[in-house]
Design a protein around this motif. Structure first.
Motif, PDB file in Angstrom:
ATOM      1  N   GLY A   1      58.225  16.056  16.514  1.00  0.00           N
ATOM      2  CA  GLY A   1      58.026  16.212  18.081  1.00  0.00           C
ATOM      3  C   GLY A   1      59.208  17.186  18.715  1.00  0.00           C
ATOM      4  O   GLY A   1      58.888  18.305  19.325  1.00  0.00           O
ATOM      5  N   SER A   2      60.332  16.935  18.417  1.00  0.00           N
ATOM      6  CA  SER A   2      61.481  17.806  18.610  1.00  0.00           C
ATOM      7  C   SER A   2      61.318  19.165  18.275  1.00  0.00           C
ATOM      8  O   SER A   2      61.802  20.025  19.039  1.00  0.00           O
ATOM      9  CB  SER A   2      63.019  17.246  18.438  1.00  0.00           C
ATOM     10  OG  SER A   2      63.145  15.837  19.134  1.00  0.00           O
ATOM     11  N   GLU A   3      60.994  19.541  17.092  1.00  0.00           N
ATOM     12  CA  GLU A   3      60.799  20.565  16.351  1.00  0.00           C
ATOM     13  C   GLU A   3      59.707  21.227  17.180  1.00  0.00           C
ATOM     14  O   GLU A   3      59.895  22.472  17.314  1.00  0.00           O
ATOM     15  CB  GLU A   3      60.618  20.588  14.816  1.00  0.00           C
ATOM     16  CG  GLU A   3      60.747  21.847  14.266  1.00  0.00           C
ATOM     17  CD  GLU A   3      62.075  22.584  14.306  1.00  0.00           C
ATOM     18  OE1 GLU A   3      61.966  23.992  14.075  1.00  0.00           O
ATOM     19  OE2 GLU A   3      62.983  21.981  14.520  1.00  0.00           O
ATOM     20  N   LEU A   4      58.774  20.730  17.148  1.00  0.00           N
ATOM     21  CA  LEU A   4      57.440  21.159  17.897  1.00  0.00           C
ATOM     22  C   LEU A   4      57.926  21.926  19.335  1.00  0.00           C
ATOM     23  O   LEU A   4      57.724  22.942  19.460  1.00  0.00           O
ATOM     24  CB  LEU A   4      56.175  20.338  17.802  1.00  0.00           C
ATOM     25  CG  LEU A   4      55.010  21.046  18.469  1.00  0.00           C
ATOM     26  CD1 LEU A   4      54.348  22.113  17.841  1.00  0.00           C
ATOM     27  CD2 LEU A   4      54.030  19.773  18.356  1.00  0.00           C
ATOM     28  N   ALA A   5      58.551  20.994  20.027  1.00  0.00           N
ATOM     29  CA  ALA A   5      58.770  21.543  21.342  1.00  0.00           C
ATOM     30  C   ALA A   5      59.966  22.502  21.402  1.00  0.00           C
ATOM     31  O   ALA A   5      59.678  23.543  22.092  1.00  0.00           O
ATOM     32  CB  ALA A   5      59.541  20.216  22.117  1.00  0.00           C
ATOM     33  N   ARG A   6      60.784  22.625  20.478  1.00  0.00           N
ATOM     34  CA  ARG A   6      61.723  23.750  20.317  1.00  0.00           C
ATOM     35  C   ARG A   6      60.899  24.974  19.886  1.00  0.00           C
ATOM     36  O   ARG A   6      61.178  26.215  20.536  1.00  0.00           O
ATOM     37  CB  ARG A   6      62.672  23.553  19.423  1.00  0.00           C
ATOM     38  CG  ARG A   6      63.861  24.363  19.165  1.00  0.00           C
ATOM     39  CD  ARG A   6      64.611  24.152  17.782  1.00  0.00           C
ATOM     40  NE  ARG A   6      64.023  24.356  16.667  1.00  0.00           N
ATOM     41  CZ  ARG A   6      63.770  25.752  15.946  1.00  0.00           C
ATOM     42  NH1 ARG A   6      64.238  26.785  16.713  1.00  0.00           N
ATOM     43  NH2 ARG A   6      63.031  25.881  14.913  1.00  0.00           N
ATOM     44  N   MET A   7      60.035  24.908  18.922  1.00  0.00           N
ATOM     45  CA  MET A   7      59.191  26.066  18.372  1.00  0.00           C
ATOM     46  C   MET A   7      58.420  26.566  19.671  1.00  0.00           C
ATOM     47  O   MET A   7      58.077  27.655  19.995  1.00  0.00           O
ATOM     48  CB  MET A   7      58.242  25.615  17.525  1.00  0.00           C
ATOM     49  CG  MET A   7      59.144  25.507  16.169  1.00  0.00           C
ATOM     50  SD  MET A   7      58.242  24.812  15.075  1.00  0.00           S
ATOM     51  CE  MET A   7      58.184  26.254  13.594  1.00  0.00           C
ATOM     52  N   ARG A   8      57.903  25.565  20.478  1.00  0.00           N
ATOM     53  CA  ARG A   8      56.842  26.118  21.690  1.00  0.00           C
ATOM     54  C   ARG A   8      57.903  26.798  22.797  1.00  0.00           C
ATOM     55  O   ARG A   8      57.265  27.777  23.238  1.00  0.00           O
ATOM     56  CB  ARG A   8      56.279  24.737  22.353  1.00  0.00           C
ATOM     57  CG  ARG A   8      55.139  24.268  21.799  1.00  0.00           C
ATOM     58  CD  ARG A   8      54.579  23.245  22.222  1.00  0.00           C
ATOM     59  NE  ARG A   8      53.256  22.618  21.421  1.00  0.00           N
ATOM     60  CZ  ARG A   8      52.813  21.624  21.587  1.00  0.00           C
ATOM     61  NH1 ARG A   8      53.347  20.603  22.340  1.00  0.00           N
ATOM     62  NH2 ARG A   8      51.666  21.189  20.890  1.00  0.00           N
ATOM     63  N   ARG A   9      59.071  26.439  23.084  1.00  0.00           N
ATOM     64  CA  ARG A   9      59.807  26.937  23.991  1.00  0.00           C
ATOM     65  C   ARG A   9      60.286  28.423  23.259  1.00  0.00           C
ATOM     66  O   ARG A   9      60.431  29.422  24.103  1.00  0.00           O
ATOM     67  CB  ARG A   9      61.275  26.345  24.070  1.00  0.00           C
ATOM     68  CG  ARG A   9      61.239  25.149  24.965  1.00  0.00           C
ATOM     69  CD  ARG A   9      62.485  24.307  25.355  1.00  0.00           C
ATOM     70  NE  ARG A   9      63.221  23.980  24.204  1.00  0.00           N
ATOM     71  CZ  ARG A   9      63.309  22.745  23.475  1.00  0.00           C
ATOM     72  NH1 ARG A   9      62.400  22.057  24.028  1.00  0.00           N
ATOM     73  NH2 ARG A   9      64.103  22.849  22.350  1.00  0.00           N
ATOM     74  N   HIS A  10      60.460  28.494  22.041  1.00  0.00           N
ATOM     75  CA  HIS A  10      60.713  29.916  21.424  1.00  0.00           C
ATOM     76  C   HIS A  10      59.526  30.754  21.468  1.00  0.00           C
ATOM     77  O   HIS A  10      59.745  31.757  22.019  1.00  0.00           O
ATOM     78  CB  HIS A  10      61.314  29.584  19.977  1.00  0.00           C
ATOM     79  CG  HIS A  10      61.557  30.766  19.339  1.00  0.00           C
ATOM     80  ND1 HIS A  10      62.856  31.414  19.573  1.00  0.00           N
ATOM     81  CD2 HIS A  10      60.955  31.634  18.284  1.00  0.00           C
ATOM     82  CE1 HIS A  10      62.835  32.673  18.895  1.00  0.00           C
ATOM     83  NE2 HIS A  10      61.647  32.659  17.970  1.00  0.00           N
TER      84      HIS A  10
END
Length: 76
Positions: free
Chosen positions: A16-25
């Motif tokens: 979930g954290s990685e997905l959120a980071r990727m979405r921000r990127h």
């Protein structure tokens, strides 16, 4: 089973954290792409304007050249 549940919860949180980071990127890249598109459009518009001015100047130079040849009677 408790350990498996903890592992699953931990994995879900990490993903979930990685997905959120990727979405921000991705959002950042999309914003940058939008800016680049605007810059390219501006440059194309400027190029078209300059090309138009160049063509007008070339036509004006040719008119003056013809006038000068007409006055002096010199061939091209």
């Amino acid at each position: 089973i408790h350990s498996v549940d903890e592992s699953l919860t931990d994995t879900q949180q990490r993903y979930g954290s990685e997905l959120a980071r990727m979405r921000r990127h991705l959002q950042s890249l999309e914003a940058e792409l939008g800016q680049l598109r605007d810059q390219v459009k501006h440059q194309v518009d400027e190029y078209q304007h300059l090309l138009h001015v160049k063509m007008k100047l070339e036509a004006e130079i040719e008119n003056y050249r013809q006038l000068m040849h007409g006055i002096t009677g010199e061939p091209d």
